[in-house]
Design a protein around this motif. Sequence first.
Motif, PDB file in Angstrom:
ATOM      1  N   ALA A 274       4.392  22.191  -0.465  1.00 63.25           N
ATOM      2  CA  ALA A 274       3.682  21.510   0.620  1.00 63.25           C
ATOM      3  C   ALA A 274       3.045  22.500   1.589  1.00 63.25           C
ATOM      4  O   ALA A 274       1.966  22.248   2.128  1.00 63.25           O
ATOM      5  CB  ALA A 274       4.636  20.576   1.363  1.00 63.25           C
TER       6      ALA A 274
ATOM      7  N   ARG B  90       0.252  17.428   3.316  1.00 52.40           N
ATOM      8  CA  ARG B  90       0.753  17.593   1.957  1.00 52.40           C
ATOM      9  C   ARG B  90       2.215  17.168   1.837  1.00 52.40           C
ATOM     10  O   ARG B  90       2.617  16.590   0.821  1.00 52.40           O
ATOM     11  CB  ARG B  90       0.575  19.046   1.514  1.00 52.40           C
ATOM     12  N   VAL B  91       3.028  17.448   2.859  1.00 47.22           N
ATOM     13  CA  VAL B  91       4.445  17.113   2.753  1.00 47.22           C
ATOM     14  C   VAL B  91       4.646  15.598   2.748  1.00 47.22           C
ATOM     15  O   VAL B  91       5.549  15.089   2.077  1.00 47.22           O
ATOM     16  CB  VAL B  91       5.250  17.788   3.887  1.00 47.22           C
TER      17      VAL B  91
ATOM     18  N   TYR C 239       0.083  21.477   5.951  1.00 41.50           N
ATOM     19  CA  TYR C 239       1.477  21.238   5.562  1.00 41.50           C
ATOM     20  C   TYR C 239       1.879  19.803   5.848  1.00 41.50           C
ATOM     21  O   TYR C 239       2.504  19.136   5.007  1.00 41.50           O
ATOM     22  CB  TYR C 239       2.396  22.192   6.315  1.00 41.50           C
TER      23      TYR C 239
ATOM     24  N   VAL D 130       3.626  14.776  -0.902  1.00 40.78           N
ATOM     25  CA  VAL D 130       4.528  15.328  -1.911  1.00 40.78           C
ATOM     26  C   VAL D 130       5.871  14.608  -1.919  1.00 40.78           C
ATOM     27  O   VAL D 130       6.456  14.362  -2.984  1.00 40.78           O
ATOM     28  CB  VAL D 130       4.729  16.839  -1.669  1.00 40.78           C
TER      29      VAL D 130
END
Length: 254
Positions: free
Chosen positions: A12, A117-118, A114, A121
Amino acid sequence: MFVLFVLKQGWACLFGGLLLGAILASHYLWSPDWPIYRYDALFIFALVTQALFLLCGLETRQEAMIILVFHLTGTAMEWFKVSAGSWAYPEPGFFKLMHVPLFSGFMYASVGSYMARVIRVFDMSFVPYPRFALSLTLALAIYANFFTHHFLPDLRWGLVLATLVLYGRCWIRYRIVGAHFWRMRLPLAAFFSSIALWVAENIGTFTGTWLYAHRHFTWVVHPQKLVSWYLLLYVAFITVTLLLRPDRATTDRA
């Protein structure tokens, strides 16, 4: 399971990790005799990395928009902080405006990257998500305080209290693998993330990429900066849920 959690966290924060790696590697490898300045090379590296992320499908266009927003707001903050004497960028650079190298905006953008994406994800959702008007007001107040505390009372601890009041009941539901979901309080997740950002900041000062005005002969950043990173993460989180995935914020109200 913990190993998989760590690996997915690393995936991430890939953009920020690559940029941090470039900062660290260039510190040891760069020569002032080379035809391109180190700051400019870092700026080009960040641009190329962003382009590759989009071409390879590692980031969506919406996530790239978040990076752009954080680059602009981060660069604006850098201009103000450098002009106020909070820190400085000692090396020369062509892509440097108002004494601030343009790659610095990507350091803030990596926080937004981040966060976006986290959420994807780990398939995150937030229960209960507070009323967005209150969240947006909090984000604006935090961002404004980064500027106003130079000439008005510093409200950071009051803002920390506001995050606890507003998000203290908010659980992050996330999935590591399979159908099973885990939970963590959002303020606790923000605190752990702020520690990671503080460590990354120490790498920047260790490499001399930026210099603080009051370092007391040490490159270690004062732990008080943890509070600043903690608050900045809320700005990132609220921006991401506005631009990227408002559908994942539940309609439950705090």
